[in-house]
Design an enzyme around this catalytic site. Sequence first.
Site, short mmCIF file in Angstrom:
data_model
loop_
_atom_site.label_atom_id
_atom_site.label_comp_id
_atom_site.label_asym_id
_atom_site.label_seq_id
_atom_site.Cartn_x
_atom_site.Cartn_y
_atom_site.Cartn_z
N THR A 134 0.68 -1.30 -0.13
CA THR A 134 0.00 -0.06 0.06
C THR A 134 0.91 1.38 0.01
O THR A 134 1.94 1.28 0.48
CB THR A 134 -0.82 0.03 1.11
N ASP A 135 0.31 2.40 -0.54
CA ASP A 135 0.88 3.68 -0.45
C ASP A 135 1.13 4.48 0.92
O ASP A 135 1.77 5.03 1.37
CB ASP A 135 0.32 4.74 -1.42
N GLU A 136 0.26 3.61 1.83
CA GLU A 136 0.16 4.14 3.48
C GLU A 136 1.39 4.03 3.98
O GLU A 136 1.68 4.69 5.26
CB GLU A 136 -0.89 3.45 4.07
N TYR A 176 -1.94 -0.37 10.87
CA TYR A 176 -2.18 -1.19 9.49
C TYR A 176 -0.68 -0.91 8.62
O TYR A 176 -0.01 -1.67 8.26
CB TYR A 176 -3.21 -0.60 8.81
N LYS A 180 2.22 -3.37 7.15
CA LYS A 180 2.62 -3.75 5.78
C LYS A 180 4.09 -2.99 5.59
O LYS A 180 4.77 -3.69 4.75
CB LYS A 180 1.64 -2.64 4.99
P1 NAD Z 1 -9.60 -7.52 1.99
O1 NAD Z 1 -9.29 -6.95 3.49
O2 NAD Z 1 -10.59 -7.29 1.23
O3 NAD Z 1 -8.98 -9.01 1.75
C1 NAD Z 1 -8.05 -9.49 2.46
C2 NAD Z 1 -8.14 -11.19 2.18
O4 NAD Z 1 -7.12 -11.92 2.82
C3 NAD Z 1 -9.55 -11.82 2.64
O5 NAD Z 1 -9.80 -12.75 1.64
C4 NAD Z 1 -9.01 -12.56 3.99
O6 NAD Z 1 -9.97 -13.77 4.29
C5 NAD Z 1 -7.71 -13.10 3.49
N1 NAD Z 1 -6.85 -13.28 4.60
C6 NAD Z 1 -6.72 -12.33 5.76
N2 NAD Z 1 -5.85 -12.96 6.74
C7 NAD Z 1 -5.65 -14.15 6.20
C8 NAD Z 1 -4.50 -15.20 6.83
N3 NAD Z 1 -4.21 -15.25 7.99
N4 NAD Z 1 -4.41 -16.28 5.89
C9 NAD Z 1 -4.89 -16.21 4.65
N5 NAD Z 1 -5.88 -15.35 4.14
C10 NAD Z 1 -6.17 -14.23 4.96
O7 NAD Z 1 -8.17 -6.93 1.30
P2 NAD Z 1 -8.02 -5.99 -0.04
O8 NAD Z 1 -8.60 -4.57 0.16
O9 NAD Z 1 -8.49 -6.83 -1.08
O10 NAD Z 1 -6.31 -5.88 0.00
C11 NAD Z 1 -5.46 -6.82 -0.47
C12 NAD Z 1 -4.25 -6.66 -0.35
O11 NAD Z 1 -3.90 -5.33 -1.06
C13 NAD Z 1 -3.61 -6.33 1.08
O12 NAD Z 1 -2.48 -6.85 1.26
C14 NAD Z 1 -3.75 -4.88 1.07
O13 NAD Z 1 -2.81 -4.38 2.34
C15 NAD Z 1 -3.31 -4.33 -0.07
N6 NAD Z 1 -3.76 -2.99 -0.56
C16 NAD Z 1 -5.02 -2.83 -0.37
C17 NAD Z 1 -5.48 -1.61 -0.82
C18 NAD Z 1 -7.14 -1.05 -1.05
O14 NAD Z 1 -7.23 -0.03 -1.30
N7 NAD Z 1 -7.99 -1.90 -0.52
C19 NAD Z 1 -4.67 -0.63 -1.51
C20 NAD Z 1 -3.36 -0.83 -1.56
C21 NAD Z 1 -3.05 -2.14 -1.25
P1 TYD Z 2 -11.00 3.95 4.12
O1 TYD Z 2 -12.05 3.47 2.99
O2 TYD Z 2 -11.07 2.95 5.27
O3 TYD Z 2 -9.28 3.62 3.60
P2 TYD Z 2 -8.07 4.15 3.95
O4 TYD Z 2 -8.33 4.61 5.46
O5 TYD Z 2 -7.04 3.07 3.73
O6 TYD Z 2 -7.42 5.50 3.17
O7 TYD Z 2 -11.11 5.54 4.17
C1 TYD Z 2 -10.68 6.25 3.17
C2 TYD Z 2 -10.90 7.57 3.67
O8 TYD Z 2 -12.34 7.95 4.35
C3 TYD Z 2 -10.15 7.85 4.71
O9 TYD Z 2 -9.64 9.35 4.83
C4 TYD Z 2 -10.93 7.86 6.28
C5 TYD Z 2 -12.39 8.30 5.70
N1 TYD Z 2 -13.48 7.59 6.22
C6 TYD Z 2 -14.70 8.53 6.84
O10 TYD Z 2 -14.49 9.67 6.69
N2 TYD Z 2 -15.82 7.70 7.19
C7 TYD Z 2 -15.68 6.38 7.24
O11 TYD Z 2 -16.78 5.61 7.68
C8 TYD Z 2 -14.54 5.59 6.81
C9 TYD Z 2 -14.81 4.00 6.76
C10 TYD Z 2 -13.67 6.30 6.16
#
Ligand code: NAD
Ligand code: TYD
Length: 370
Positions: A134-136, A176, A180
Amino acid sequence: MEFKRNILITGGAGFIGSHVVRLFVNKYPEYRIVNLDKLTYAGNLANLKDIEQAPNYVFVRADICDFETVCGIFEKYDIDGVIHLAAESHVDRSIKDPFTFARTNVLGTLSMLQAAKHHWDGKWEGKRFYHISTDEVYGALELTHPEGIHSDISAHEVYGDEFFRETTRYSPHSPYSASKASSDHFVRAFHDTYGMPTIVTNCSNNYGPYQFPEKLIPLFINNIRHRKPLPVYGKGENVRDWLYVEDHARAIDLIFHEGKVAETYNIGGFNEWKNIDLIKVIIKTVDRILGNPEGYSDSLITYVTDRAGHDLRYAIDATKLHRELGWSPSLQFEEGIDKTVRWYLDNQAWMDNITSGEYEKYYEDMYGNR
Ligand code: NAD
Ligand code: TYD
């Protein structure tokens, strides 16, 4: 049946993982795709209904932290490539329960790396361990160009230093992002120490179908539909850079096949939005599609206590990926949001199935009743 490659995708039942699994299963019938997922609260096999019968798809329910089991999966399917997405992914949960994040994201990634190292045993030719991050991990940026934040690629050429680049120093703030960051360092350490062919990508906020409704966009679409308050953290001034999930999956496909070993690539949408502006777009889109009068749902906006340590701005400079591998996002944001809102409104059963009592209770504890 003999497969050309055996690819292990972890976290394939989650949001991004399900899009990556679907893309690979459909696009590469000559590959066997093994989806390893623990099915935590965030994992949902309904996300993969359309491909679950495919002859080149295998699902294994397992925990990435369970080293013996992971080794067995490498052995059984003779895995030669890994796309590692399994993780705990929600910042608010990490604030409540950092241990689970350290366990899954740090120790789980280490367990995956060790299992790959064990199975590949120094024979790195043709192998690849691709870690999705992630970019975070980069921390938070200032709001330096508030007038120009709906940036396009040219803004990145001009204001490069005001975005996260691959060379930006890590500075995670939330449990988080700290977990990461740690996992990214382990992946790079396995390259530097053992020569494992690794790649890391750091992506901005994704949106689109199948996202768990704890995240901003699906949560708000669902709440508008049910006439529930929309909890805006703080003043709604935080900025995120949004990318349509299928564009992320396309980038992952490209980088898995053509990315350079030991490199890092940033992936982003060139698409920054202040939360409150984004929320207004979501409200407008839902109201329009449901046939409500303009402004009908504006009153649902409810400002609530800010998230602890809330990062002000994330913005990715993805020009390296554009320049070196020719990737760019395919969807304009308005089009992506329209598609996304329609998908959630058309798939209420999917949503209703996962908005369980436990999920509601968790949030009641944290932010009060939604
Ligand atoms: P998500 O929470 O929707 O899905 C995570 C999946 O991992 C789920 O299916 C869960 O069952 C599985 N999982 C969790 N713990 C596990 C374990 N111990 N063993 C096996 N499986 C396990 O997450 P997402 O949003 O799809 O993100 C996927 C990846 O991409 C993550 O690594 C996250 O850090 C990264 N990422 C997400 C975003 C975003 O905007 N969602 C952006 C950048 C990077
Ligand atoms: P989120 O979807 O949780 O992603 P991330 O924290 O990984 O960026 O949140 C996106 C943005 O929205 C973040 O600045 C937090 C804000 N947010 C709210 O204002 N209200 C909410 O209920 C949620 C879930 C997020």
